[in-house]
Design an enzyme around this catalytic site. Structure first.
Site, short mmCIF file in Angstrom:
data_model
loop_
_atom_site.label_atom_id
_atom_site.label_comp_id
_atom_site.label_asym_id
_atom_site.label_seq_id
_atom_site.Cartn_x
_atom_site.Cartn_y
_atom_site.Cartn_z
N ASP A 33 0.87 -1.20 0.22
CA ASP A 33 0.11 0.05 -0.05
C ASP A 33 0.92 1.15 -0.15
O ASP A 33 2.26 1.17 0.09
CB ASP A 33 -0.89 -0.08 1.22
N ASP A 35 -0.22 4.90 1.63
CA ASP A 35 -0.24 5.79 2.76
C ASP A 35 -0.06 5.05 3.79
O ASP A 35 -0.66 3.80 4.17
CB ASP A 35 -1.51 6.43 2.79
N ASP A 183 -19.00 12.64 6.25
CA ASP A 183 -19.06 13.04 4.71
C ASP A 183 -18.17 14.38 4.68
O ASP A 183 -17.20 14.47 3.45
CB ASP A 183 -20.35 13.83 4.48
N ILE A 190 -11.72 13.34 -1.18
CA ILE A 190 -12.35 13.29 -2.40
C ILE A 190 -11.98 14.48 -3.36
O ILE A 190 -12.04 14.47 -4.48
CB ILE A 190 -14.03 12.95 -2.38
N ASP A 320 -1.59 -1.08 6.10
CA ASP A 320 -1.93 -0.39 7.34
C ASP A 320 -3.30 -0.69 8.03
O ASP A 320 -3.55 -0.66 8.86
CB ASP A 320 -1.30 0.99 7.57
#
Length: 482
Positions: A33, A35, A183, A190, A320
């Site tokens: 991965d 991050d 959100d 996002i 992670d």
């Protein structure tokens, strides 16, 4: 007598720990991965995420501007906590679904044990209320588990906004608050707010470490194939890898996949791969081969294995996130898995301190005293037992505070493993603080899990400890309660 002997055998914070036997000589392909696996971030990143999500709550969800008075506290939450969405409670749960009393928070204030027991009719959380397989709160499940390192700002923001509403006697719906905060945190990712900020000041946010390149170079020198699968976007990964590894970072990887949308990547057989060109433009040509030096987007694991011809049993993948990175690979595809747990290094350093060892040694001794002396029922004995129980509780709180004042260790409740450790043990063959730990082992090294006594194997061990190493006085000479 015992403390010095324990301190002479301290744990190595840079060791790799094993849940399953794993021989690196069987591993031909290493996957990563991005991050918090290949790259680590500074303390400034969580403050950035917290502040950006807080501003989104105010500007887009119309929350009171006064919540800006709350700043990010890096010492408040730990990973692996559960959040009761309907009751707006943040808490620590053990491997058997029991709440650790004293670690339940409403806003920024601890909830009294009596109130917790009244709300949950005890301290057990029924299975049907627990989060789904990936730790989410859905389909009637009231609990959300925060497993991602990026979730630390989310937990803190939830607690701060709850605190504001409670302190100002504002009526609110906890479910809506949870959704709004979720959100807002999602939009920080996002909408690219986090990515743009890191790219604009990469030295501030990324912890540069030559050891990442050293690990990759060592594996390449031994003929290992390597690949990268991340949910992060192409330009973000490219700039980060150039910073920590070098401009030639792609030469080290046989396959690079971005915006993979894990865990869907491991389960969805329909999404095709698309190539991303040097300008970051998505190309629509059908992919017949995953080429070295190229960057691909989306795709799925089944197509990945078909195009590479790699066998899952020869693959070791590091990540992670216990659920998104490792769970499906272990359960469905037979890959070997390695968990990167940055908190491990700091916790081991605490465990190596004389204060921790003294606290734990005396705590174990008190527990042994209580266990053996509880048969004495006379008033004087009962008074002493109550004093021991009170002291034991104080020692537990002292031990918890060594790690985190609110929630204690990531890995343990008072006696039991945490729910986090239960999932880590299930889905990770090995775990370590960072990839740099691999530099301490040869490429053909075999990791063996240590045999620890089961509960029904303990009596013999316990008696040996009590009569030998511990020299608990009541068994021989000094304590006589009649």
């Amino acid at each position: 007598e015992l403390v010095p002997s324990i301190m002479s055998n301290m744990l190595n914070p840079d060791a790799i720990f094993s849940n399953n036997e794993l021989s690196l000589s069987d591993i031909e392909i290493y996957g990563f991965d991005y991050d918090y696996t290949l790259v680590f971030y500074s303390k400034h990143l969580h403050t950035l995420i917290f502040n950006a999500a807080r501003d989104l709550l105010i500007n887009e969800h119309r929350y009171p501007a006064e919540i800006r008075k709350y700043d990010y506290d890096p010492n408040f939450a730990i990973r692996g906590l559960h959040y009761d969405v309907h009751r707006a409670l943040l808490m620590k749960i053990d491997a058997f679904h029991y709440i650790q009393l004293g670690t339940v928070y409403r806003g920024l204030s601890v909830v009294p044990d009596e109130e917790v027991i009244a709300m949950y009719d005890g301290s057990h959380v029924p299975l049907e209320q627990m989060s789904d397989f990936y730790g989410k709160s859905s389909q009637g499940n009231t609990m959300k588990q925060f497993m991602d390192i990026f979730s630390l700002p989310e937990m803190t923001l939830l607690s701060c906004v709850n605190e504001y509403f409670l302190k100002n006697n504002i009526d609110y719906e906890p479910v809506h608050l949870y959704k709004d905060v979720k959100d807002s945190i999602r939009d920080v990712h996002i909408k690219g707010i986090m990515y743009r900020a890191i790219e604009a000041d990469i030295e501030k946010y990324i912890c540069y470490a030559e050891q990442t390149r050293a690990v990759l170079a060592k594996l390449a020198d031994h003929g290992k194939k390597m690949f990268l699968i991340t949910n992060s976007p192409s330009s973000f990964v490219d700039k980060g890898m150039k910073f920590i590894v070098g401009k030639d970072w792609r030469d080290l990887f046989d396959v690079v996949i971005v915006q993979a949308e894990k865990p869907n990547f491991f389960n969805d057989k329909r999404r095709p791969f698309r190539k991303v060109n040097e300008r970051g433009v998505l190309l629509w040509d059908k992919i017949h081969k995953l080429q070295k030096g190229q960057i691909y987007k989306q795709g799925n694991l089944y197509e990945f294995l078909k195009l590479t011809g790699w066998r899952g049993s020869k693959v070791l993948y590091f990540g992670d996130h216990i659920y998104s990175d490792l769970a499906d690979l272990t359960l469905k595809h037979g890959w070997r898995t390695g968990a990167i747990i940055p908190e491990l290094r700091s916790e081991i350093k605490i465990m190596n301190t004389e204060k921790y060892i003294q606290t734990m040694t005396w705590l174990q001794t008190l527990t042994g005293l209580l266990e053996h002396m509880q048969v004495h029922r006379d008033p004087d004995a009962q008074m002493i037992l109550e004093e021991w129980k009170k002291e034991r509780k104080e020692m537990r709180e002292m031990n918890r505070n060594l790690f985190n004042a609110q929630f204690g260790s990531l890995f343990r409740t008072d006696e039991n493993p945490t729910y986090f450790l239960r999932r880590l043990s299930r889905f990770a063959d090995i775990y370590m603080a960072s990839l740099s730990c691999l530099l301490n082992y040869e490429p053909d090294y075999t990791f063996y899990p240590r045999r620890t006594p089961l509960q029904h194997e303990l009596p013999g061990w316990s008696e040996q400890l009590c009569t030998g190493t511990f020299r608990i006085p009541f068994l021989q000479e000094t304590v006589q309660i009649k």
